[in-house]
Write an enzyme that holds these catalytic residues in place. Structure first.
Site, PDB file in Angstrom:
ATOM      1  N   ASP A  42     -11.119   2.601   4.422  1.00  0.00           N
ATOM      2  CA  ASP A  42     -11.218   1.152   4.213  1.00  0.00           C
ATOM      3  C   ASP A  42     -12.854   0.941   4.138  1.00  0.00           C
ATOM      4  O   ASP A  42     -13.481  -0.099   3.878  1.00  0.00           O
ATOM      5  CB  ASP A  42     -10.643   0.485   5.414  1.00  0.00           C
ATOM      6  CG  ASP A  42      -9.439  -0.170   5.197  1.00  0.00           C
ATOM      7  OD1 ASP A  42      -9.225  -0.575   4.076  1.00  0.00           O
ATOM      8  OD2 ASP A  42      -8.750  -0.590   6.272  1.00  0.00           O
TER       9      ASP A  42
ATOM     10  N   GLN B 294      -4.496  -1.718   9.979  1.00  0.00           N
ATOM     11  CA  GLN B 294      -4.401  -2.937   9.273  1.00  0.00           C
ATOM     12  C   GLN B 294      -4.943  -4.033  10.095  1.00  0.00           C
ATOM     13  O   GLN B 294      -4.579  -4.074  11.337  1.00  0.00           O
ATOM     14  CB  GLN B 294      -2.954  -3.038   8.916  1.00  0.00           C
ATOM     15  CG  GLN B 294      -2.753  -4.616   8.181  1.00  0.00           C
ATOM     16  CD  GLN B 294      -3.274  -4.468   6.659  1.00  0.00           C
ATOM     17  OE1 GLN B 294      -3.350  -3.636   6.005  1.00  0.00           O
ATOM     18  NE2 GLN B 294      -4.010  -5.556   6.183  1.00  0.00           N
TER      19      GLN B 294
ATOM     20  N   LYS C  77       0.839  -1.113   0.008  1.00  0.00           N
ATOM     21  CA  LYS C  77      -0.091   0.185  -0.135  1.00  0.00           C
ATOM     22  C   LYS C  77       0.902   1.171   0.126  1.00  0.00           C
ATOM     23  O   LYS C  77       0.687   2.381  -0.861  1.00  0.00           O
ATOM     24  CB  LYS C  77      -1.152  -0.096   1.020  1.00  0.00           C
ATOM     25  CG  LYS C  77      -2.044  -1.168   1.054  1.00  0.00           C
ATOM     26  CD  LYS C  77      -2.843  -1.462   2.261  1.00  0.00           C
ATOM     27  CE  LYS C  77      -3.918  -2.337   2.174  1.00  0.00           C
ATOM     28  NZ  LYS C  77      -4.456  -2.857   3.555  1.00  0.00           N
TER      29      LYS C  77
END
Ligand code: NAP
Length: 294
Positions: A119, A96, A52
């Site tokens: 997200d 994460q 990412k």
């Protein structure tokens, strides 16, 4: 049979975003800034966060990685989350998953400000997505929808069987595919570990989205000829003969199933790269919204 090439399409999307970023720079505007929070040393998480951050660099985004030790407390993590919520420099950020067991994931995800939740995991964003409102759609289901759209896969009136009902993949993709609109309008069946006779369902499916994380679960005798197969699964299988000591595989017996499928995603190189591209797209959207609201 056509391979749904997520790597190729994700590169196209990244190139499109890079053009946007270049014009932002030309106009003297701030470029999008994505932050990532990683707690601990889980190998797969390190790999995901690493790619990412690398993708941000490639397209001209700013990025910041907060890598915290495994013993970080929930309170300390929440402090960082609040700091990122307040930081005007950060347009969006991700925490994460999975988090270490002593941290309540739900608490942390609820603390992320919905305007920075690129997200799309916050209930506000999930709810908006379910109600067809503009929002951050979580990256993996968004990536699947985009892949279907770009390959012009016909989903209208088709029977889609989704295997897996997680909050980040199965459940949202079942909602998106059943909505009105392009690459949607499907009739959806959502299967999970308590579903009886999955094979009976998959044999009726025009489209199968497999998101369980069980290597080679979907076999050729479970699939009708001409079906569209989306393999979301990513499992590391230990293998001493490989340089890294493992190989990556999906949920689908690709070798056999691809002979019957009309379209199929490979693993790796299918849904995985699309997830990263759509996270970047959400971050671009966050920057545009912040600029308009400034
Ligand atoms: P998850 O939270 O573990 O959910 C798995 C789902 O599969 C659950 O709903 C579970 O049912 C169902 N399931 C498990 N075994 C089953 C069986 N034998 N038959 C039918 N259903 C079964 O997983 P996830 O987070 O959704 O991830 C799924 C897979 O996708 C994993 O391999 C993950 O690594 C991968 N993934 C890939 C990406 C990407 O970018 N490509 C992104 C996210 C996840 P119950 O609800 O009844 O337990």
């Amino acid at each position: 049979m056509t391979i749904l090439d997520g790597k190729k399409i994700s590169n196209q999307i990244k190139d499109e975003i890079a053009i946007e970023v270049a014009s932002m720079k030309e106009r003297g505007e701030k470029v999008p800034h994505l932050a990532a929070v990683l707690v601990g040393t889980d190998g797969a998480s390190l790999t995901y966060v690493g790619s990412k951050v690398r993708s941000c660099k490639r397209i001209g985004f700013e990025s910041t990685l907060h890598h915290l030790p495994s013993e970080t407390t929930e309170k300390e993590l929440l402090q960082l989350v609040h700091q990122l919520n307040e930081d005007p420099n950060i347009d969006g950020y991700i925490v994460q998953l999975p988090l270490p067991k002593h941290i309540d994931e739900q608490e942390v995800l609820m603390a992320v400000h919905p305007d920075k939740d690129v997200d799309g995991f916050h209930p506000t964003n999930f709810g908006k997505m379910a109600l067809d409102m503009e929002t951050f759609i979580s990256a993996t289901p968004y990536g699947i929808m985009e892949l279907l759209r770009r390959y012009k896969v016909d989903t209208e009136g088709k029977h889609a069987v989704i295997i897996g009902r997680s909050h980040i993949v199965g459940r949202p993709i079942s909602i998106l595919m059943s909505q009105k609109g392009k690459a949607a309008n499907a009739t959806v069946t959502l299967a999970h570990s308590r579903t009886k006779n999955i094979k009976e369902l998959t044999l009726q499916a025009d489209i199968i989205v497999s998101a369980l994380g069980v290597p080679h679960f979907l076999k050729a005798d479970m699939v009708k000829t001409g079906a569209v197969i989306i393999d979301v699964g990513i499992t590391r299988v230990e293998d001493a003969t490989k340089e890294k000591g493992y190989y990556i595989t999906g949920d689908v017996d690709f070798e056999a199933v691809s002979k019957k499928a009309s379209y199929i995603t490979p693993v790796p190189g299918g849904v995985g790269p699309m997830t990263i591209a759509m996270l970047l797209k959400n971050t671009l959207l966050a920057r545009e919204r912040h600029r308009k609201n400034a």
